[in-house]
Design an enzyme around this catalytic site. Structure first.
Site, PDB file in Angstrom:
ATOM      1  N   GLY C  20     -46.296  63.934  51.650  1.00 13.22           N
ATOM      2  CA  GLY C  20     -47.429  64.097  52.574  1.00 13.22           C
ATOM      3  C   GLY C  20     -48.723  64.409  51.856  1.00 13.22           C
ATOM      4  CB  ILE C  41     -37.554  60.968  43.614  1.00 13.78           C
ATOM      5  CG1 ILE C  41     -36.137  60.568  43.220  1.00 13.78           C
ATOM      6  CG2 ILE C  41     -37.644  61.428  45.077  1.00 13.78           C
ATOM      7  CD1 ILE C  41     -35.157  61.743  43.186  1.00 13.78           C
ATOM      8  CB  VAL C  80     -37.121  70.237  47.022  1.00 13.94           C
ATOM      9  CG1 VAL C  80     -36.892  70.903  48.365  1.00 13.94           C
ATOM     10  CG2 VAL C  80     -36.018  69.244  46.683  1.00 13.94           C
ATOM     11  CB  SER C  81     -42.412  70.351  49.372  1.00 15.02           C
ATOM     12  OG  SER C  81     -42.240  69.291  50.271  1.00 15.02           O
ATOM     13  CG  ASN C 118     -46.633  79.910  52.436  1.00 16.87           C
ATOM     14  OD1 ASN C 118     -45.759  80.508  53.063  1.00 16.87           O
ATOM     15  ND2 ASN C 118     -46.859  78.612  52.613  1.00 16.87           N
ATOM     16  CE1 TYR C 142     -40.935  74.197  47.678  1.00 18.28           C
ATOM     17  CE2 TYR C 142     -41.730  75.591  49.466  1.00 18.28           C
ATOM     18  CZ  TYR C 142     -41.968  74.649  48.472  1.00 18.28           C
ATOM     19  OH  TYR C 142     -43.233  74.179  48.284  1.00 18.28           O
ATOM     20  CE  LYS C 146     -42.823  74.056  44.457  1.00 20.70           C
ATOM     21  NZ  LYS C 146     -43.282  73.045  43.488  1.00 20.70           N
ATOM     22  CB  SER C 172     -52.006  71.463  52.872  1.00 19.12           C
ATOM     23  OG  SER C 172     -53.205  70.733  52.734  1.00 19.12           O
ATOM     24  NE  ARG C 180     -45.980  81.368  58.029  1.00 21.23           N
ATOM     25  CZ  ARG C 180     -46.030  80.178  57.421  1.00 21.23           C
ATOM     26  NH1 ARG C 180     -46.142  79.072  58.116  1.00 21.23           N
ATOM     27  NH2 ARG C 180     -45.954  80.132  56.104  1.00 21.23           N
TER      28      ARG C 180
END
Lengths: 271, 271, 271, 271, 271, 271
Positions: C20, C41, C80-81, C118, C142, C146, C172, C180
């Site tokens: 994205g 990927i 991976v996000s 975050n 995740y 990070k 984003s 939130r």
């Protein structure tokens, strides 16, 4: 250990002198002054040599002001020292503390040892180490009333120069009684050292010190109070083995085990 | 500026509604709720549409508990808001605050906007910039009573999960009136923003925010309250020229000029 | 707003270019470089003018090293996000990050924009305002991966002088999607500003910045990253009214409402 | 020194039991539990009375989960404890740590002693004194993997309430071997004290403690871990004269002399 | 922007009035006072209306004391403002500053704007954001002499109540000249604002403020100086594009690029 | 206590060797070096075995540079050590310190013990506990000159890698002489330990340590200097009783009683 400096004060006032710590300090503080005035809402027994007994309700402004006449310094243990309903705490610890400081101002008293409590910060977890600048998190009405007294003392210092050592006393008993007290225990000898250091240090302004012995485990860091010269000598480790045997596990789902204030955190609800 | 979210609350309680800020907020908060309950020890006038008027002495526990019935959230301006003798402050701000929080607990109220005051920290100098973690240094009995209310609110959050925004309000008037207020002034618009942000923010726990406009000069740093979403829009600079002309010099030998609390620091002595 | 500096980099690498944010930045970063190498990927589509597409599995060390050849600087969005099981996170975000920095070292690359999250600090409450020095409290695997990447980047800076801006990106998206995100939202324009500032600032060492727009409410304090020159221009308040209307109440008993990480904090259990 | 509390745990697991510290603790921890389960990737020898030996590769998830069955608490020394290439560190310290905590969660284990390392913060200079809140600056892949384990432990505490004492162990050997170890040395007796205190303290949450003896010189400040009750008794000064004689000068141009991590900071480059 | 308050001072002294900033301020400060006394070691040209010119060597104690007679407040730019050998710096900036404060004491002057410099902290890296409490790390003899002046000013405040705003001025020129100045630049308009705010704020005690415009990138955090009311309005971003084009890369092996002090850090060696 | 390491230095320079502390250290430092060079502006008497006497005025640059030839390390006690007029302080402590460090640079000397003073921070109150990062508040010209020397030392470390231990020495006498010295006293034995630790520690960079014995009361917190390995062994409590008897009350209206610097804070005015 330094010898006891004799006759530092002409007249020292000890409030709460009929309570647990009061009876202990009544005996111990006598050598430091010419006259030891004793006060409590409860009967104080016979006045010994050099003692003056004035049974006083802290909520009674006139009586409190009278009690303070001719006094050099105050060791203020008086008032409620357990979690209780609002009315007695309001009366003894809020109104009472106000009466005490107003009286001190009127009579030109310049130094107070204020027996505050670990319950002012009782809602910190037992895995947090806090110090003199950590904001209050009272664990009940008692702790709340002591937080009030601390702020009151600061006001009287900033406004009128009355110096106070705020001593957030842990658990002062002959021996620690449970695992939490391995961290919060203060022996009577160390209590005496703390009171004497607080009254004797040349400059204290408004200082906060945690009242515990030199326990290996503790939730408190006293480095910001080093100017007081309080160096505890006892250590709860003497009692560790027995207390750990007696209570091998604590239940972390119980707030009384988790928070520094112990069982105080789950009293109430208030009425 | 975001539009006003309508009807966030079914019934919002505004205490101190007959006072200076109260009258202003009475008008401004109405659009945010279906019913606005108004309370004061003084007469509140006629109830308007959607208003409920309940004249209440905060020291009257039963009346306070009744006042809180059916309420979703509280904007607590009530009590004494100037330096006064001990008795009225004790009654309205100490006993009154206790009654309020006990009532809130009983009625399951979960959010309070607590109008605290810059006088909680009034004994810091005007050349110090303080923040939410700076320890209280009250400048008088009024500030002391507000410090009590702040600690009380923390207790009710730690014990019962009642969330409070402690707003240390500076000087909220139509215009700043003197040079100190160039730093402490909060416009009524910004006061409204602060109240609404405090009631609306999803999570506030126990938060401290200083209530001032976006003044170029200030003694306060609100970065630790950014989660509240309070972004003031007014600035006292509009009035700077006139106020500096009117009062070109301040006398630093006067505590009222030196300390953040201004003239409050030299009221008294207390009686 | 400054004009875009053209051709700062001969060849910039954008990883995760098919995701994205990657698709958005693919378009936006082109003007800043002569060649924009794109990697993912997943398929990257046709290479446009000045683009180079290299489909790469970050877990494939040789492929990653090849991907880095001839590159000046890296914008690392790859991997991976979202919260996922351990295996894909281990592969893409732990092994993948290691491969990336080892490759960067071998090819003499000196600057990396590392898209952290975050969720590295997701277990702080939403009423806490944290900054660049606040210790990690990841809210899931995740976030944990990070945090690993951040430490890895610090090692490569301390050892080999490779500079990294660790950007703990909030949310984003074209618009904030829930209450939130009023606090965590970063517009695509501000994301672009952040990436460009991070790549352009003369000295970054190992810096942490929170990636959010200039939202009125936020959990983050970026003052320690001011050397980066990132000044966001958008504000989620544009969307506040609608999102507050849609979700007037949050449930504080739900960890997803209470903690900064939102719904991530209650995914799992891990397998 | 308090006597050893017998049988605090029904079954304690010691991983890495075949390594240097493991062999030492195997002998020392036996008195504190009924059963001591021992694990290592290397052979563990004959099981003694009350011992259970389970040779286990930490990278083998099923084996790790089996190893954890029936266990009350874990002393995790297992994995790589020196600087090594990425593959073995990834396998033993990253995948292995993940397997351990996942297994602990599945089996309801509530307390872990996690042997972390001074190499998590090895890139601070030797003239800096750091504490529990100092951010990681790993000095190599080993330190990096331990930083990962620390964050992992925090996640399992925040999510699942599994408590961990993160012990950043200095140099635990019979004697300090060089001048740097005058600061980082921990005697085996003090190691035992630290492990026992960590397992015994009523509340530890996620705590960081530096594992060193009471050396006169040190880079570490443990005041934030005082709740653990770890009070070391040995002091490297016994060895100071000999080590200073043997190595009178250090070369500050050598990173191994300058940084806390010693020689670890200049291993590699990684492959 | 507030209008200029006319005639705040009867007689304001501007030292260093023949230098770059001095000439600029000579013109700008005139409207704020009835008499503007100008001083420099170099010729000052013709005195204009309301100006008094006194050519003075700061090292000449008698001359300095004479220069201060009848003065209300001082804007002290005088002395050496570049890196130079020890002798002139000693004479003008150390002896000169001492003469100035001694003279101020004798003549009852109560407020000084002391032009200090970013070179007091020039040995911090450009990826560090520092504030008013960050300890000095001077980058040369000039910065060292300014650190001396800052301490001197603190002494005269603590001893004699003379208030000083220590302004660590960045790079005050018509325009920023290189990439570093994108962070350190202060426009002349903002310099004027800073001087006026510093002289006008009711209470300043001994305050430190960094003198920069509202640049997007900066190494400095001025939140502790918010009581001064300095709100800069210019931003170096206007010049960013051109300066980044002109100097697209910086060499981090050059201390002048790495440290905040820029080229000053590699002048010398001193003689 | 560790034995004395013999012959660590080929040639150690002791400045101020004819003063009070200098005579004491002359005797004590001899065993640590092959040659002990002694310097003072006053006569040094006969050179003993292994001693070299060079009578030197620190203000004489050439003499100072000559004095430093062939020296490995410096113990710098030289200069004025009491409050005096500006001229002698300027000459000995400002010009003198500059000459010393410039000479050290030229002769490749890498380690200095700089005898600074508690008077660098003498304007803190005696109820404040300060540490190595507390900003200077000199109490007079002497303290100001030592603050200069500290900053100078930092510059020479940042620029040229010359390491300095800045020792803010309290009151080093055979015995404490008054109540303030119960907090500030350092025995000669502990002074020796401090000097030796400072010269011996492998890495010191630019470190600040307060020079006091292990007094129960103190204004200083040395935890940030633990890397030096200075562990004082004496305690002023031995003298407490007598000094408290002799001076039972202090007058808090006297700045000399209130501030850490004692009587220094009210010397002057300067001339």
């Amino acid at each position: 250990m330094p010898s006891k400096p004799a006759f530092r004060f002409k007249r020292l006032l000890l409030t709460g002198a009929a309570g647990g710590l009061g009876r202990e300090l009544r005996r111990r503080l006598k050598p430091y002054c010419i006259a030891l005035r004793l006060s409590d809402i409860d009967p104080l027994g016979e006045a010994g040599a050099g003692e003056e007994c004035v049974q006083t309700d802290l909520a009674d402004k006139a009586a409190v002001h009278a009690m303070l006449e001719g006094v050099d310094a105050v060791v203020h243990l008086g008032g409620v020292s357990t979690e209780q309903p609002w009315e007695p705490i309001l009366s003894a610890n809020i109104v009472g503390a106000y009466n005490l400081y107003e009286g001190a101002r009127k009579h030109g008293i310049k130094r107070v040892f204020f027996a505050s409590s670990n319950h002012v910060t009782g809602f910190y977890r037992q895995d947090q180490v806090i110090d003199a600048d950590t904001p209050p998190r009272p664990d009940g009405l008692y702790g709340l009333s002591k937080a009030f007294g601390e702020d009151l003392a600061r006001l009287y210092f900033d406004r009128y120069g009355i110096e106070t050592v705020v001593a957030r006393i842990g658990s002062s008993f002959p021996e620690p009684k449970n695992r939490r007290m391995l961290s919060t225990w203060m022996s009577y000898d160390d209590l005496e050292h703390l009171v004497v250091a607080s009254l004797t240090a040349p400059v204290v302004g408004w200082s906060v010190v945690y009242g515990i012995s030199d326990n290996s485990s503790a939730f408190y860091d006293n480095r910001k109070a080093r100017h007081l010269g309080f160096r505890p000598r006892d250590n709860s480790d003497v009692y560790r083995h027995a207390l750990e045997e007696a209570e091998p596990q604590v239940d972390l789902d119980d707030p009384a085990s988790l928070y520094q204030g112990g069982a105080f955190v789950r009293t109430g609800p208030f009425e």
